[in-house]
Design a protein around this motif. Structure first.
Motif, PDB file in Angstrom:
ATOM      1  N   PHE A  79       5.725  -1.351   8.233  1.00 12.59           N
ATOM      2  CA  PHE A  79       6.351  -0.267   7.482  1.00 12.59           C
ATOM      3  C   PHE A  79       7.430  -0.854   6.556  1.00 12.59           C
ATOM      4  O   PHE A  79       8.286  -1.609   6.993  1.00 12.59           O
ATOM      5  CB  PHE A  79       6.954   0.735   8.462  1.00 12.59           C
ATOM      6  N   GLN A  80       7.391  -0.475   5.275  1.00 12.46           N
ATOM      7  CA  GLN A  80       8.344  -1.019   4.311  1.00 12.46           C
ATOM      8  C   GLN A  80       9.245   0.057   3.703  1.00 12.46           C
ATOM      9  O   GLN A  80      10.011  -0.233   2.800  1.00 12.46           O
ATOM     10  CB  GLN A  80       7.604  -1.755   3.185  1.00 12.46           C
ATOM     11  N   GLY A  81       9.126   1.286   4.172  1.00 12.78           N
ATOM     12  CA  GLY A  81      10.035   2.309   3.699  1.00 12.78           C
ATOM     13  C   GLY A  81       9.345   3.533   3.145  1.00 12.78           C
ATOM     14  O   GLY A  81       8.123   3.553   2.962  1.00 12.78           O
ATOM     15  N   GLN A  82      10.137   4.580   2.891  1.00 16.05           N
ATOM     16  CA  GLN A  82       9.617   5.795   2.273  1.00 16.05           C
ATOM     17  C   GLN A  82      10.680   6.356   1.346  1.00 16.05           C
ATOM     18  O   GLN A  82      11.879   6.096   1.511  1.00 16.05           O
ATOM     19  CB  GLN A  82       9.213   6.826   3.327  1.00 16.05           C
ATOM     20  N   ALA A  83      10.234   7.107   0.356  1.00 17.96           N
ATOM     21  CA  ALA A  83      11.143   7.707  -0.620  1.00 17.96           C
ATOM     22  C   ALA A  83      10.649   9.097  -0.956  1.00 17.96           C
ATOM     23  O   ALA A  83       9.438   9.346  -1.023  1.00 17.96           O
ATOM     24  CB  ALA A  83      11.214   6.845  -1.880  1.00 17.96           C
ATOM     25  N   ALA A  84      11.564  10.026  -1.161  1.00 21.76           N
ATOM     26  CA  ALA A  84      11.220  11.391  -1.564  1.00 21.76           C
ATOM     27  C   ALA A  84      11.108  11.454  -3.078  1.00 21.76           C
ATOM     28  O   ALA A  84      11.772  10.708  -3.814  1.00 21.76           O
ATOM     29  CB  ALA A  84      12.283  12.368  -1.066  1.00 21.76           C
ATOM     30  N   LEU A  85      10.241  12.356  -3.557  1.00 24.03           N
ATOM     31  CA  LEU A  85       9.961  12.498  -4.989  1.00 24.03           C
ATOM     32  C   LEU A  85      10.469  13.859  -5.444  1.00 24.03           C
ATOM     33  O   LEU A  85      10.100  14.895  -4.872  1.00 24.03           O
ATOM     34  CB  LEU A  85       8.457  12.365  -5.260  1.00 24.03           C
ATOM     35  N   ASP A  86      11.287  13.855  -6.469  1.00 21.95           N
ATOM     36  CA  ASP A  86      11.900  15.094  -6.952  1.00 21.95           C
ATOM     37  C   ASP A  86      11.296  15.479  -8.294  1.00 21.95           C
ATOM     38  O   ASP A  86      11.546  14.855  -9.321  1.00 21.95           O
ATOM     39  CB  ASP A  86      13.411  14.894  -7.095  1.00 21.95           C
ATOM     40  N   VAL A  90       0.861  -1.178   0.000  1.00 18.16           N
ATOM     41  CA  VAL A  90       0.000   0.000   0.000  1.00 18.16           C
ATOM     42  C   VAL A  90       0.900   1.230   0.000  1.00 18.16           C
ATOM     43  O   VAL A  90       1.837   1.315   0.806  1.00 18.16           O
ATOM     44  CB  VAL A  90      -0.932   0.018   1.217  1.00 18.16           C
ATOM     45  N   TYR A  91       0.623   2.175  -0.900  1.00 19.97           N
ATOM     46  CA  TYR A  91       1.433   3.382  -1.039  1.00 19.97           C
ATOM     47  C   TYR A  91       0.574   4.595  -0.704  1.00 19.97           C
ATOM     48  O   TYR A  91      -0.590   4.689  -1.117  1.00 19.97           O
ATOM     49  CB  TYR A  91       1.973   3.510  -2.467  1.00 19.97           C
ATOM     50  N   ARG A 137       5.437   3.456   2.133  1.00 19.20           N
ATOM     51  CA  ARG A 137       5.011   2.134   1.681  1.00 19.20           C
ATOM     52  C   ARG A 137       4.815   1.229   2.885  1.00 19.20           C
ATOM     53  O   ARG A 137       5.693   1.140   3.752  1.00 19.20           O
ATOM     54  CB  ARG A 137       6.064   1.551   0.745  1.00 19.20           C
ATOM     55  N   ILE A 138       3.649   0.566   2.970  1.00 17.13           N
ATOM     56  CA  ILE A 138       3.396  -0.417   4.019  1.00 17.13           C
ATOM     57  C   ILE A 138       2.951  -1.715   3.362  1.00 17.13           C
ATOM     58  O   ILE A 138       2.510  -1.733   2.210  1.00 17.13           O
ATOM     59  CB  ILE A 138       2.339   0.058   5.037  1.00 17.13           C
TER      60      ILE A 138
END
Length: 1745
Positions: A412-419, A380-381, A402-403
């Motif tokens: 919890f499976q992580g997070q990422a920044a969007l540029d 799930v995003y 992301r979970i």
């Protein structure tokens, strides 16, 4: 098994529009190459017409209304549907889909495809004018019949036309408007569209035309917002009370379709409801699930997981806002204050407050704004960004968390920044919209930079569309949570989230994007983008995901910002739902019909559009007939597949014409023709079979050198392709490809272009363009800077230019979409440059505009002329002599101005009043114009801002006092109408009064006549003159409007001698704009004057009132006495006249009425069998006498043999009658079809009738036997009626027909003897009280001498043409015509030869003639506009007048029906209407009493009494002491059955006989003479025959009638005759019973003879087919279930309960096949029935193939 996700997210709010509207950019006009032949594609006259209505496919809910477009639009544009995406294996079969990211596209692709109905679209605006040969290339294809190309229009007008040709506007599509701003929208698979606005949730159908249900979430009956929500400036998140809207559980295997909703109410409550109807209560609910703040964000997704396959909700929300003013609105639990994402089980008893898992915010992280939620690859995003709700600034980079998609634990499976900051100096930290393109594994987002409070920081690069690969996001999503708390994490010191870069080729930079939705169509990625100025853009990515220049496919004329969520139609991928403000629209995803040719259609590479051969236009695939049979070319075919006509020199002595490309399926031969249009001569003609291409060769002849133009046409079936070749300029062409492309011939050695029909050296010619490729490269112009290419290198001069040239500003900064011809740039040293260009750059993926300077005015000013463009903001830079481009800043293209209000709308004729116009985009107008039809255009000076304009109304003194002018806005050379301004006479001032207010203030009151002007403080200037021409300015205070006058009040303050000024004041000057008036002071009456005059006036008024009252009282008493005397006199006269008429009147019955107009047997039978189903009669009236008996369908032959099996037929009838939905109408129709099918087998039909009658008696014996056969509720009862009609048709014609026709004729004659009201059909002489004309005026008989004109239709020498005819003076002209016609027929024994509507009447007075009409200019028009029809008395026609009958030339109509706006004899009850009748009729109809005329009923009865008794006795008589065979046979049958059943009551048998013969047959005949004769039954005759039929049935009744004085007159009329008739009926029944019984052979012989009489009368095959339809409907359970599904939504119809899963049917329909299986002895019939079904199925299959 997992299901698809349901996702939702909200910014919750209204958005504020700040930018101006734009139109889409029109295509640029190409340069002018040498002439190119025009190619036309036209529809054959034999081709089917375009869709003129609505073809509704089964199961569709869509409404069909499309609106008309612009008047100049092309007339037959098609609407259509996009091609389907090939379905991929569904990841979550049957599951729901997301609200936010549209969930699982695989689930959407697996939906059942339904072909949409074909609809007419609003016409598209015309394309730009095409250039003539030599002046530019025309479009390669055009529809035949188009006007010839015209020269290009001037640039501004052309630009305006191109702007109008922009995408469809707001009025063309279905729109739903809500009461509040829309906060959420979702579309379900089967239950429509759900729209949340304010505190309401609406369920709409897919067409948005009907609301299916509504949910009031806060207060019942109220949708208003509990707290007023002011929309913040974009792009800040808005506010909304609706947080989640998730349809889910919509798969075929799911037991219930559900909807999950989340609201701010009740501390962020969530509810689960049934999708079908919002009015049902919630199934489950819970609090503290979503954000309870209207500003707070919420995003959620529903999915299946776990071993039990339960539904879970993953929700992210902003539960706490840090601001104290908003935090007080709700108080979440302490456990929620640091929660960011939670997981909940949705299938418990309630949505539990305790979550299955939580992800909490990191301490001090601030607020997070969640934008979306979706599932991808088992996770799930949640896209989000850190946001400060107080300042409106993003505090960090947009990210995605992301979970795991789990059931019990939130992992919890992580997070990422969007540029997505490329192209903007500050980066874009706001995420506005999100869309997952699952089929491509790509996520699309709209990002924005901060724009400031007033949008002052908005630039062409403010927003951008960025695409990210989900695999890369998943790979780079690190498990270190920067924004969330985790008990265990792998964070390193100083580690920052890794920014994921977007797909560079897909990035699209734009000034104001708001939303995005992406999908894949035909392997092409299509993105829809919403903008802040109300545009819907469409982007199609290339094979390497390169964005193209977006197309504007729709535009909201109000320019409301598009909602951040675009929702596609769940069933039809040709629609998308567009939300903006308070409105939702259903928009087509492409404007295919604007492409006029195949080349143009396919070159745009829009996967939704393709070329339809049969319709010969660009359409959606679903709009093309038989698209699967090579009839529809899509983008995969390429433009090379488009049909093209080639003309080339194939040898030295001939030129060949052929066609290449793709063509529709062909059934007939090709045909190709070449013609000279100037002479019409055919140069060549060819023909070829369908599988070969037609060619045509033209010989090379010197005589053909003068042929300058040829038309080439290729046709096959209804498809035509034509092209015109122009050889006028062949010799002037210098390039090989251009020469050959125009159809000319190229001589290689001489390198010249010649006429194609002329010769050059042998073999010295070019056959096609393959030999000219080098020349093509030389000829095609290279791309110019206008396409975005300009020098990259920088010379020394450029460097010097940077030091020398200086740009200061550009004016204006806003221009309309039409462009601007005088844009001024200021700076320095402009005269030193030799080449100056301006470069405009808008959307990053679109071409740049390069504009050369128009005029360098001086060293500091230069002028540019900017072209038209779409609505958007563009960057502007100036380039000097090829150097660097110096930025000037942004320039905005905005929409044309729109006016909403002109205030005031009325002004005075002298002008000068301040007029204000309210609207938008006024800052782009060039000037304002007042237009008048006589004065022309008047330029006025104006002061304009963006939303308003002010100007002074000009003077129009030279015109009439009251006139209207039009206010127009000029933009470039285009004039836009803004509204009208009304000029009235100048105001009139009647006087003024000056009064002191103390010694320092004067009050001036000016009196003015009341008028329609709105005078403001700025319009008026008042000056007081006193003393020796001294003056004081008076300050305006207010205006008061009274009933008679208007008072203008002003005050003079700050003076010291107010009293002296008051006494010395002379006059007041009033200036209203250009009007200047002097107003004198009025003289004020003294007090004593009023004290004397007032009492005197009061006494006079009192005496006058008393006198008038006494006079009126006496007059009223006198009138009442006169009216009572008149009424008494009328009563005496009418009663005496009625008595005298009853005793003395005789009706001259016509003994000889000519031949009785009997109907033939076929029409008699059909009208009896199908009295109310006229639609069936025509299918049986086919002439069957010439039918080949051997040409009978095998299946029908088998069915015919099967129904001749008595046991089978009886079983089928009983089985059908047990079906609860086998209605009474179905039973009657089945019986009639069976009668026709067995028309030649009457013996067998009689035996069936016997069996069914016995079965009916068995049913009736258990209840009341006297009720048998009373009603038509079974097959046998209708069968008996039909059987009697067949068997008694001869008796009816030979014995009863003549007296029956005499009765109808006599009744008509009696009715027409007195007045008949044309409008109501009521008459003075009638048998039915309801049809009695008791409001009858006095009338007299008028004898006319009628002269008939000799006509070709009637030139017999023995015809008498001078006839005396009696009419009434109250007859209308139409009634007089009918009587004259009847008199001619009676006199001559033959009709006149013309129809009634084909003749006219003329009154001849001496040598003058006057045509008589029912309505003409002399007709009396009563009050309320009611027109009284002209009568004989109206024209004052006296006895002995001559009337000429003549044949009308033309313009005659038939069966004139008058409306409620006409009257004849019955006048409206009004005194004014009585007055128009004159003294002779005044007051007559007002005092009429209906009971005075009841003697007319008795008079009519006496007139027809002898004829009626003759008729009755012909019915119940026994000619030659023998009863008709059918009556004797059936009466004996009933007697035998009563004896078998031991029925001893004689009344029962009497009732059976009465119900079977008089009630079932004779009454039907008596009430419907049109069944027997070729006559028309009027409503009045129908009423009279009903009275006769009732008396007829009363004669057969066994009960004695007890009638009193209050009984109905229709019963009393024949009360004395009924006992005599009853005795005759009893004798009739006894005589039949006493006759010797018929032998079976006699009856069979009679039936056999009747059968032979009716051979080949009917088409029995039609009847057999209808019988088979009933049989197959209830054939077996397998056959019945689909029918049940079609008729019932859930099939919960009695026993047809599909939801019941316990196996076999326990109750409900009994099927024919099952019944045959259970009955013994019907095994063979069962086999035959199955054989019949097989034959019918094969026949049906063949027809389908």
């Amino acid at each position: 098994m997992r299901k698809g996700p349901v996702a939702s997210h909200f910014h919750n709010g209204k958005v504020k529009r700040t930018s101006a509207p734009n139109l889409s950019s029109p295509p640029r006009l190409p340069r002018s190459p040498p002439p190119v032949p025009s190619l036309s594609l036209r529809a054959s006259p034999r081709a089917p017409a375009l869709h003129r209505g609505t073809l509704r496919s089964r199961g569709e809910e869509e409404a069909a209304p499309e609106r008309a477009g612009l008047a100049a639009a092309a007339a037959a544009q098609a609407a259509g549907a996009a091609p389907r995406v090939p379905p991929s294996p569904p990841c979550f079969p049957g599951g729901p889909r997301g609200w936010g990211g549209r969930g699982s596209p695989s689930a959407r692709r697996s939906r059942r495809r339904r072909r949409p109905r074909l609809r007419r679209r609003a016409p598209e605006p015309p394309s730009p004018p095409r250039a003539l040969p030599g002046g530019g290339p025309p479009s390669p294809m055009e529809v035949s019949g188009r006007k010839p190309p015209r020269p290009a229009a001037p640039l501004p007008l052309l630009a305006y036309l191109l702007a109008l040709a922009a995408p469809s506007r707001g009025a063309d599509e279905p729109v739903w408007r809500s009461e509040q701003a829309i906060g959420a929208i979702a579309a379900s698979l089967a239950d429509g569209v759900f729209v949340a606005s304010g505190s309401c949730l609406d369920q709409l159908d897919y067409s948005l035309e009907h609301r299916l249900s509504r949910l009031y979430r806060d207060q019942a009956g109220n949708c208003t917002e509990p707290v007023s929500l002011a929309p913040p400036a974009r792009p800040r998140p808005g506010s909304s009370f609706s947080k989640l809207l998730l349809p889910y559980s919509e798969g075929a295997a799911d037991p219930q379709r559900l909807l999950l909703t989340g609201w701010t109410f009740d501390r962020g409550a969530c509810e689960v409801r049934l999708l079908g109807n919002l009015s049902h209560g919630s199934l489950r609910n819970g609090t503290e699930v979503v954000s309870c703040h209207p500003q707070g964000s919420t995003a959620g997704v529903v999915y299946r997981a776990g071993e039990r396959n339960r539904w879970y909700l993953a929700v992210a929300a902003t539960y706490v806002l840090p601001e104290p003013e908003t935090a007080s609105r709700c108080n979440p639990a302490a456990s929620d204050r640091d929660t960011a994402i939670a997981l909940k089980d949705t299938e418990g008893r309630s949505l539990a407050t305790e979550e299955l898992g939580r992800l909490k915010l990191r301490g001090g992280a601030g607020s997070l704004h969640f934008v979306d939620a979706f599932l991808w690859n088992g996770s799930v995003y949640f896209p989000y960004y850190p946001y400060n709700y107080t300042s409106g600034a993003a505090t960090g980079w947009p990210s995605m968390v992301r979970i795991a998609q789990s059931a019990k634990v939130l992992q919890f499976q992580g997070q990422a920044a969007l540029d997505c900051g490329h192209g903007h100096p500050d980066g874009r930290r706001l995420l506005l919209s999100s869309s997952l393109v699952e089929a491509l594994g790509v996520w699309a987002g709209v990002f924005s930079a901060a724009t400031g409070e007033g949008q002052e920081r908005r630039s062409p690069a403010t927003t951008a569309l960025c695409l990210f690969r989900m695999s890369e996001i998943q790979e780079r999503a690190k498990s270190c949570p920067w924004d969330f708390q985790m008990a265990e994490h792998n964070c390193k010191d100083g580690e920052q989230p890794e920014r994921v870069p977007p797909i560079a080729s897909s990035t699209l930079i734009h000034s104001d994007l708001t939303s995005v939705y992406g999908t894949v169509v035909m392997n092409r990625t299509v993105l829809f983008l919403g903008t802040g100025d109300g545009q819907l853009l469409k982007v199609i990515l290339g094979e390497n995901l390169t964005s193209n220049c977006p197309e504007v496919i729709y535009e909201i004329k109000e320019e409301t910002p598009i909602f951040y969520k675009l929702v596609p139609h769940p069933k039809k991928n040709i629609y998308i739902y567009l939300t903006a403000g308070k409105e939702v629209r259903r928009i087509r995803v492409a404007n295919c019909s604007k492409h006029q040719s195949c080349m143009e259609c396919l070159k745009v590479a829009d996967p939704h559009c393709g070329w339809c051969h049969s319709l010969q236009r660009c359409t959606f695939k679903e709009d093309c007939v038989n698209p699967e049979y090579e009839n529809w070319l899509d983008i995969s075919s390429g433009a090379k597949k488009c049909p093209q006509i080639n003309l080339f020199r194939s040898s030295k002595d001939k030129t060949t014409v052929t066609v290449v490309g793709s063509f529709p399926p062909r059934r007939s031969d090709w045909e190709c023709v070449v013609k000279n249009p100037d002479t019409g001569r055919q140069l060549c003609k060819g023909r070829s079979p369908p599988d070969k291409i037609c060619t045509c060769s033209i010989p090379t002849r010197a005589t053909y050198k003068d042929v300058l133009v040829v038309n080439v046409t290729f046709s096959v079936d209804s498809w035509h392709l034509s092209k015109r070749f122009n050889f006028t300029n062949c010799s002037s062409l210098r390039e090989c490809p251009v020469c050959i492309g125009t159809g000319c011939a190229w001589c290689k050695s001489e390198r010249k272009c010649i006429h194609p029909f002329m010769a050059c050296d042998p073999s010295d010619y070019k056959r096609n363009q393959e030999h000219c490729q080098v020349a093509v490269e030389k000829w095609v112009p290279s791309k110019t800077a206008g396409e975005g290419r300009f020098p990259e290198s920088k010379s020394n001069r450029t460097t010097q230019g940077l030091q020398v040239f200086y740009i200061k500003s550009i004016e204006p900064r806003k221009i309309s979409t039409l462009g601007k011809s005088n844009v001024i740039v200021t700076g320095a040293n402009f005269t030193r440059a030799s080449n100056i260009t301006m470069i405009l750059k808008g959307t990053s993926t679109c071409d740049k505009d390069v504009i050369q300077v128009s005029h360098v005015l001086n060293d500091t000013h230069m002028k540019f002329s900017l072209p038209s463009s779409r609505k958007e903001m563009k960057d502007v830079c100036i380039q000097f002599d090829g150097g660097d481009c110096t930025s000037v800043g942004p320039l905005s293209y905005i929409a044309l101005p729109r006016c909403s209000l002109i205030y005031p709308a009325t002004t005075w004729i002298s002008g000068g009043q301040n007029i204000t116009i309210i609207g938008r985009n006024f800052d782009v107008i060039d000037n304002l114009i007042i237009s008048h039809e006589l004065k022309g255009n008047i330029n006025v000076s104006e002061y304009c801002m963006a939303t308003s304009c002010r100007f002074l109304a000009p003077s129009l003194k030279s015109l009439k006092a009251r006139t209207n002018v039009t206010v127009k806005l000029r933009v470039q050379e285009t004039y836009l109408e803004c509204g009208s301004l009304q000029y009235l006479e100048d105001p009139r001032f009647t006087g003024c009064r000056v009064e002191p207010e103390g010694d320092t203030e004067l009050e001036v009151k000016i009196q003015k006549e009341n008028d329609e002007f709105n005078i403001s403080k700025t319009d008026i200037e008042i000056t007081l003159f006193h003393g020796e021409n001294e003056q004081l300015n008076c300050s305006f205070e207010n205006i008061t409007r009274n009933q008679d006058l208007t008072i203008i009040l002003c005050k003079i303050k700050g003076i010291t001698n107010a009293n002296s000024i008051d006494t010395s004041s002379k006059k007041v000057r009033v200036k209203l704009g250009n009007l200047e008036l002097y107003v004198e002071q009025e003289t004020v009456p003294t007090t004593w004057y009023f004290l004397i005059v007032l009492p005197v006036l009061l006494v006079i008024v009192i005496f006058a009132a008393v006198g008038v009252t006494r006079h009126k009282s006496k007059e009223l008493s006198r009138k009442q006495s006169q009216q009572l005397e008149l009424l008494e006199s009328e009563l005496r006269k009418e009663i005496r006249d009625g008595f005298a008429e009853l005793q003395m009147d005789k009706l001259d019955v016509v003994d000889s009425f000519g031949t009785v107009p009997f109907l033939d047997y076929k029409h008699f039978a059909l009208r009896t069998f199908f009295p109310e189903s006229g639609g069936f009669t025509h299918i049986f009236t086919e002439d069957m006498h010439n039918r080949d008996a051997t040409d009978k369908n095998e299946s029908l032959t088998a069915l015919d043999a099967l129904i001749c099996n008595k046991s089978f037929l009886v079983t089928v009838i009983h089985t059908l009658e047990k079906q609860k939905n086998f209605s009474v109408k179905d039973r009657c129709l089945f019986a009639s079809f069976l009668t026709i099918a067995l028309q030649t087998k009457l013996v067998y039909l009689t035996s069936i009738l016997e069996v069914l009658t016995r079965d009916l008696m068995e049913q009736s014996s258990n209840m009341q036997p006297k009720l048998m056969l009373r009603r038509t509720e079974s097959v046998v009862e209708k069968l008996l009626t039909n059987w009697m009609s067949v068997c008694l048709s001869g008796f009816l014609r030979e014995t009863v027909g003549e007296p029956f026709y005499l009765l109808v004729t006599t009744l008509n004659q009696k009715i027409n003897k007195g007045p008949v009201d044309v409008i109501t059909c009521k008459a003075l002489y009638t048998l039915n009280e309801d049809w009695l004309l008791w409001q009858v005026p006095e009338f007299n008989t008028v004898a006319l001498n009628v002269v008939f004109e000799r006509i070709p239709e009637n030139e017999s020498a023995d015809v008498c043409r001078n006839i005396s005819v009696n009419v009434l003076d109250c007859d209308t002209i139409g009634q007089a015509k009918e009587k004259i016609f009847q008199a001619f027929l009676s006199k001559n024994g033959s009709p006149y030869g013309l129809q009634l509507n084909e003749i006219g009447l003329e009154l001849q007075v001496g040598t003058r003639q006057k045509e008589l009409l029912d309505i003409d200019s002399s007709s009396v028009i009563l009050e309320d506009g009611i027109t009284k029809l002209n009568t004989i008395g109206h024209y004052e026609i006296s006895n002995g007048s001559t009337i000429k009958v003549f044949k009308k030339i033309a313009n005659f109509t038939s069966d004139v029906e008058y409306s409620e706006d006409h009257c004849h004899l019955i006048l409206p009850d009004s005194e004014a209407f009585q007055d128009v009748q004159g003294k002779r009729h005044r007051g007559k109809h007002k005092f009429k009493v209906k009971e005075m005329y009841l003697t007319k009923l008795l008079s009519t009865k006496v007139a027809i009494h002898s004829v009626l008794e003759k008729l009755f006795r012909s019915i119940w008589s026994l000619p030659n002491s023998r009863a008709p065979f059918a009556i004797k046979y059936f009466f004996d049958f009933l007697d035998a059955q009563a004896e078998n059943k031991k029925i001893t009551d004689p009344d029962v048998v009497h009732i059976w006989k009465t119900n079977s013969l008089p009630l079932r047959f004779w009454v039907n005949i008596l009430k419907n003479p049109q069944f027997v004769f070729d006559i028309k039954k009027t409503p009045h005759i129908d009423g009279c025959l009903s009275v006769i039929a009732q008396a007829f049935m009363d004669a057969f009744s066994l009960t004695e009638q007890q009638l009193g004085k209050e009984a109905p007159t229709n019963k009393l009329l024949y009360a004395k005759d009924i006992p005599t008739y009853k005795e005759e009926v009893k004798s009739y029944y006894k005589a039949i019973r006493d006759l010797p019984p018929l032998s079976s052979s006699e009856m069979e012989e009679f039936l056999t003879q009747e059968s032979k009489k009716h051979e080949n009368e009917f088409n029995e095959e039609v009847a057999l087919t209808e019988i088979y339809k009933y049989i197959v409907k209830y054939f077996d359970e397998k056959k019945y279930l689909p029918a049940c599904w079609l008729q019932n939504a859930c099939c919960a119809w009695n026993g047809c309960d599909i939801m019941h899963k316990t196996g076999p049917w326990k109750s409900g329909p009994i099927f024919i096949l099952n019944k045959l299986e259970r009955e013994r002895g019907l095994e063979e019939a069962q086999k035959q029935l199955l054989h019949v079904k097989v034959l019918f199925d094969e026949k049906k299959k063949c027809k389908w193939m």
